[in-house]
Design a protein around this motif. Structure first.
Motif, mmCIF file in Angstrom:
data_model
loop_
_atom_site.group_PDB
_atom_site.id
_atom_site.type_symbol
_atom_site.label_atom_id
_atom_site.label_comp_id
_atom_site.label_asym_id
_atom_site.label_seq_id
_atom_site.Cartn_x
_atom_site.Cartn_y
_atom_site.Cartn_z
ATOM 1 N N LYS A 85 35.087 31.897 27.830
ATOM 2 C CA LYS A 85 34.419 32.644 28.889
ATOM 3 C C LYS A 85 34.081 31.804 30.113
ATOM 4 N N ASN A 86 34.339 30.505 30.074
ATOM 5 C CA ASN A 86 33.993 29.664 31.214
ATOM 6 C C ASN A 86 34.874 28.429 31.239
ATOM 7 N N GLN A 87 34.667 27.617 32.223
ATOM 8 C CA GLN A 87 35.339 26.321 32.318
ATOM 9 C C GLN A 87 34.348 25.290 32.827
ATOM 10 N N THR A 88 34.573 24.042 32.464
ATOM 11 C CA THR A 88 33.669 22.962 32.861
ATOM 12 C C THR A 88 34.426 21.920 33.665
ATOM 13 N N CYS A 89 33.907 21.625 34.846
ATOM 14 C CA CYS A 89 34.444 20.566 35.703
ATOM 15 C C CYS A 89 33.550 19.349 35.483
ATOM 16 N N GLN A 90 34.113 18.289 34.973
ATOM 17 C CA GLN A 90 33.306 17.145 34.532
ATOM 18 C C GLN A 90 33.734 15.862 35.229
ATOM 19 N N GLY A 91 32.752 15.108 35.721
ATOM 20 C CA GLY A 91 33.025 13.797 36.303
ATOM 21 C C GLY A 91 33.656 13.875 37.680
ATOM 22 N N GLN A 92 32.839 14.043 38.695
ATOM 23 C CA GLN A 92 33.359 14.128 40.073
ATOM 24 C C GLN A 92 33.965 12.795 40.495
#
Length: 229
Positions: free
Chosen positions: A145-152
């Protein structure tokens, strides 16, 4: 016989303490507007709540995780029926973690996160791309149901272009997939090619004289029209 001090009467002490507590509570309730964008509070098992509870100095208030200075380090706006984060969203530019899942957001969020240089975890609906694209993050993980953007990532180091900024300027990160060129000390103007400090006195002098001249011209034009009529 001991003499009683000349301080405040004893009946005023509890009243003063109550007043101080009330004032403290009022200051504590003065949250940034973004923290109260939608009703409710941070869910106990949300990523923002778990992050906030890891550090004793952090506190959960409404939809925000704040440090002792009141700075936003976490923001949970999941399931708030948001089409966009709104005009107060830049108040959360200091956030390390933001949760925006379960919202009908528009897909293009690149400029929405301008200035969010400390953001390390961003949770989005599955159909919304990570701002800056996958190259702006170390890891992009898709869930049901979602996505995670990790570590800019530092986009200044990710472009591979050593001449992205002019000779007298330096590259500075400005959010996910964003950067800006800052002129070195002593340089300013187009492509940082002008040397020396920017003269505010000259700038406002030219601006003032130009404004004055235009005002005189308009006044004369109106005066001639008045005489003709």
């Amino acid at each position: 016989m001991a003499l009683r001090g000349q301080g405040c009467p004893s009946f005023l002490v509890p009243w003063a303490a109550t007043l101080l507590l009330a004032l403290g509570a009022e200051r504590a309730l003065a949250l940034p507007e973004i923290c109260m964008l939608c009703p409710g509070s941070v869910q106990d098992l949300s990523e923002v709540a778990l992050y906030c509870k890891q550090t004793p100095e952090l506190m959960l208030h409404s939809r925000c995780c704040l440090n002792q200075e009141g700075t936003i380090v976490g923001l949970d706006l999941q399931n708030c029926s948001l089409k966009d984060p709104g005009p107060n969203f830049p108040q959360a530019h200091t956030a390390v973690i933001i949760d925006l899942q379960a919202n009908p957001l528009k897909d293009d969020l690149a400029n929405t996160f301008r200035g969010f240089t400390q953001l390390q975890t961003l949770i989005l609906p599955q159909d919304v791309s990570c701002p800056g694209g996958i190259n702006a993050w170390n890891t992009v993980t898709f869930y049901t149901k979602n996505q995670t953007c990790q570590g800019q990532r530092n986009f200044c180091n990710s472009t591979g272009d050593q001449e992205i900024c002019p000779e007298n300027g330096s590259c500075v990160p400005d959010g996910p997939g964003l950067l800006e060129c800052v002129c070195a000390d002593g340089f300013h103007g187009y492509k940082c090619m002008r040397q020396g400090s920017f003269s505010l006195l000259m700038f406002f002098g030219i601006l003032g004289s130009t404004t004055f001249s235009i005002s005189i011209l308009l006044w004369g034009t109106q005066r001639r029209k008045a005489k003709t009529s």
